[in-house]
Design an enzyme around this catalytic site. Structure first.
Site, short mmCIF file in Angstrom:
data_model
loop_
_atom_site.label_atom_id
_atom_site.label_comp_id
_atom_site.label_asym_id
_atom_site.label_seq_id
_atom_site.Cartn_x
_atom_site.Cartn_y
_atom_site.Cartn_z
N ASP A 295 58.07 14.50 33.29
CA ASP A 295 56.57 14.91 33.19
C ASP A 295 55.48 13.75 33.63
O ASP A 295 54.46 14.30 33.87
CB ASP A 295 56.31 15.38 31.91
CG ASP A 295 56.53 14.39 30.65
OD1 ASP A 295 57.62 13.44 30.89
OD2 ASP A 295 55.96 14.21 30.01
N ASP B 281 62.53 14.19 16.90
CA ASP B 281 61.38 13.00 17.50
C ASP B 281 59.93 13.29 16.74
O ASP B 281 59.70 14.33 16.31
CB ASP B 281 61.31 13.29 18.90
CG ASP B 281 60.98 14.73 19.34
OD1 ASP B 281 61.51 15.69 18.72
OD2 ASP B 281 60.20 14.75 20.28
N GLU B 282 59.17 12.16 16.59
CA GLU B 282 57.88 12.23 16.55
C GLU B 282 57.52 13.27 15.33
O GLU B 282 56.35 13.72 15.28
CB GLU B 282 57.14 12.88 17.68
CG GLU B 282 57.48 12.19 18.94
CD GLU B 282 56.64 12.50 20.36
OE1 GLU B 282 56.03 11.95 21.00
OE2 GLU B 282 56.78 13.64 20.70
N ARG C 275 56.80 24.48 25.83
CA ARG C 275 55.51 24.43 25.92
C ARG C 275 54.86 25.49 26.89
O ARG C 275 53.73 25.84 26.68
CB ARG C 275 55.40 22.95 26.72
CG ARG C 275 55.05 21.64 25.61
CD ARG C 275 56.05 22.08 24.58
NE ARG C 275 55.85 20.84 23.35
CZ ARG C 275 56.07 19.38 23.69
NH1 ARG C 275 56.85 19.05 24.69
NH2 ARG C 275 55.66 18.69 22.74
C1 ACM Z 1 60.40 12.89 23.08
O1 ACM Z 1 59.82 12.74 24.42
N1 ACM Z 1 59.47 13.24 22.22
C2 ACM Z 1 61.64 13.18 22.94
#
Ligand code: ACM
EC number: 3.2.1.52
Length: 659
Positions: free
Chosen positions: A470, A376-377, A196
């Site tokens: 985070d 993920d996602e 990021r």
């Molecule tokens: C994640 O936090 N998308 C693994």
């Protein structure tokens, strides 16, 4: 910023030595059986090791570091760096002359000894540390144990040992003690998202230096995402020529104005393969394995910007590496609806060829046995309308998009296994029927980790509820805004081994630092510490030794150490917690509390800066009619420990709901 606090930290250290009433903290008095008892004392604990060792037995007296220090250490290549580190730490701040010998020496002041026969409790990472008035001994079965023993030893010295420059007028003494210590869990990880925002090779080394103090042994590098591809892959030059660069933006990531076509794409960076080798070696010398993550099939916009043919979606040639503009709609929950298709196409054979090339090189670069392949996602809305995906479903008998992802994950797992590595993925990989050889990293709570362990998958627990670094550490009014909060005391409750599963499947635990809102290494440190200490203690120390007041007493000692080491940390734990409600007549009521015992909160409604001569918070507050701002600050005794917080009354009214 923290730089300015370093000398202050030193001054406070001296004060605390001369005036024992400096702070009210808890000390741990461990019995020979390793059970700790907590007592409240007026002096800082003299022994404040984090993570808390298995057994600490305090003895009378002190060891005093002489001007000439001789260290006896086995001549093992794996110990070269650890020995150099100990020499450097012991000499820089104290000014002592520190030398080393490899043969047994009766005059050695500090002896590092590998147990010839092995010690049945210590395993590969445990150690025994003995401090007597005459010398110091660290014994271990393996070099890693000696390294951890060295970390504990340094934590027994005065905090000024952390200084990189000579510090005068400090008595360099170590309390006499016997420590027996070994980790609860083998996997003690920190994840650092270098996708990021890019962090340089030297910054990653700085991160490693900080994590090994707390006996972490795995650095999970999140190397690819929508915002950047960070590792050179030979034969796929566009991954780093195109995929590593975005438009520099600052502010609140996620809602940036989409960059114009002509804005320069010069923000980012990547690691060459030589850089990766250097990092792997740097980590290894500190007994850290680096686990690479290549996050597929979602989170792949940078890959698609480089090689649009890996997407299912027509028009992907126009996609660009994300610079923080909105690309997902989460309003209907997970999986998200993608506004641009950031997935690799599961129905395109080129994708598997591409992944074979990438995984071959990643496997060769990272000696660690696991490769994390994300999972993920992944949004499904572009797959759903794609003809090739529909044909794949027909051909393979796949009934829904979760099964399509499952098909993809199984193929990727085979590629990973073909390179002699173990496959790991985020817990969404369980949606397809993955073979139990796939290891699972549980992030959406512990639930999926429990399910995975029940299906005999290896599991690493890194649940958002305890281990997401985070998340904000205190109120959004002071912290950089993120969508969720996780305070230190909650992180400290993390227990990676839940009841009801066979613990042999739980490899360990991990904290994850995602960096959407983390623009620089100082902020990465701020987000990691002190919560990283809480997670370290959750994965290293015996569960029975958990004790929040005792832990926090030690954390405060480590704040002083980090001040001197110039490692940034969050003081957010001192910030009060705001709770609002409405009285029967709809008046705003403000309740303040602290995570930490023994603090006083002073406040003002008149816009001036409160100190300890202002009203002290004792009961719920109702703001005066015309007040616009509540300012608060926390003290311990006469010393301000919290930050000045400015809370608009309007904000509190909003939180309390309808007037
Ligand atoms: C994640 O936090 N998308 C693994």
């Amino acid at each position: 910023m923290r730089r300015f606090f370093a000398p202050l930290g030193l001054i406070l250290l001296m004060l605390s030595v001369n005036f024992p009433a400096f702070s009210q903290t808890a000390v741990s008095e461990a019995t020979p059986e390793g059970q700790s008892a907590t007592a409240v004392a007026n002096t800082p604990p003299e022994i404040a090791i984090i993570p808390e060792p298995v057994a600490v037995t305090k003895a009378e007296g002190h060891y005093i570091l002489p001007a000439n220090v001789l260290i006896q250490s086995p001549a093992l290549p794996e110990l070269k760096q650890a020995l150099a580190f100990l020499q450097e730490r012991l000499s820089a701040a104290t000014g002592s002359f520190v030398s080393a010998v490899s043969s047994p020496s009766a005059t050695a002041n500090i002896k590092l000894i590998i147990n010839e026969k092995g010690h049945h409790l210590l395993g590969d990472e445990g150690y025994q540390l003995s401090v007597t008035p005459n010398f110091i001994t660290i014994k271990a079965n393996k070099p890693a144990g000696l390294f951890y023993g060295i970390q504990s030893l340094l934590q027994l010295f005065p905090a000024a040992i952390e200084s990189s420059e000579k510090v005068e007028n400090v008595e360099w003494t170590v309390p006499c003690v016997e420590v027996m210590d070994y980790p609860r869990l083998a996997w003690r990880g920190l994840m650092f998202d270098v996708a990021r925002h890019f962090f340089t090779k030297d910054e990653v080394k700085q991160y490693i230096d900080a994590m090994v103090r707390y006996k972490y042994n795995i650095l999970h590098l999140h190397l690819t995402d929508d915002e950047g591809w960070r590792i050179e892959i030979k034969g796929l030059p566009k991954l780093t020529e195109v995929g590593a660069w975005s438009v520099k933006k600052v502010g609140e990531f996620g809602n940036f104005i989409p960059p114009a076509a002509d804005e320069p794409r010069n923000y980012g960076g990547f690691y060459t393969q030589e850089d990766i080798k250097e990092l792997v070696q740097y980590a290894q010398e500190r007994f850290v394995n680096i686990m690479p993550e290549i996050d597929v099939p979602g989170h792949s916009l940078a890959t698609i910007a480089a090689y649009p043919e890996l997407s299912c979606t027509p028009g992907a040639e126009n996609y660009r590496v994300r610079s923080g503009e909105r690309i997902m709609d989460w309003s209907r929950g997970a999986p998200p609806t993608a506004l641009v298709d950031n997935t690799l196409c599961p129905a395109n054979e080129k994708v598997y060829g591409f992944l074979d090339t990438v995984i071959t090189q990643v496997a060769a670069l990272f000696p660690f046995e696991y490769i994390h392949m994300g999972g993920d996602e992944a949004p499904f809305n572009f797959w759903e309308k794609n003809e090739a995906v529909k044909a794949l479903m027909q051909r393979e008998g796949l009934k829904n998009m979760h099964q399509v992802q499952g098909y993809f994950e199984k193929r990727v797992q085979k590629i990973v296994a073909s390179k002699g590595k173990k496959f790991m993925g985020w817990d969404e990989i369980l949606n397809g029927d993955m073979p139990s050889s796939a290891a699972v990293m549980s992030w959406r709570g512990m639930k999926y980790g429990i399910q995975a362990a029940q299906k005999k998958h290896e599991v690493v627990m890194s649940p958002t509820d305890y281990a997401y670094l985070d998340y904000m550490q205190a109120d959004a009014i002071t912290e950089p805004r993120v969508y969720a909060s996780l305070r230190l005391s909650k992180s400290y409750e993390f227990d990676p081994v839940p009841a009801g599963v066979d613990p042999k499947y739980i490899k360990g635990g991990q904290a994850n630092l995602w960096t959407e809102q983390v623009y620089n290494i100082r902020q990465a440190e701020y987000m990691t510490w002190p919560r990283g200490m809480a997670i370290a203690e959750s994965v290293w120390s015996p569960r029975e030794k958990k004790n929040w007041p005792n832990f926090f007493g030690r954390v405060e000692q480590h704040f002083k150490r980090l001040d001197i080491a110039e490692t940034k940390y969050a003081p957010s734990v001192y910030d009060p917690i705001f709770k609002v409600s409405r009285s029967a007549d709809r008046q705003l009521q403000i309740e303040l509390s602290t995570e930490v015992e023994g603090l006083d909160i002073y406040y003002s409604f008149d816009n001036s800066f409160p100190d300890r001569f202002y009203p002290k918070y004792t009961e719920k507050l109702t703001p005066p009619k015309d007040a616009t701002m509540l300012k608060v600050i926390t003290y311990r005794g006469k010393i301000p420990v919290g930050r000045m917080m400015n809370m608009p009354i309007e904000e509190l009214n909003k939180r309390a709901g309808r007037r």
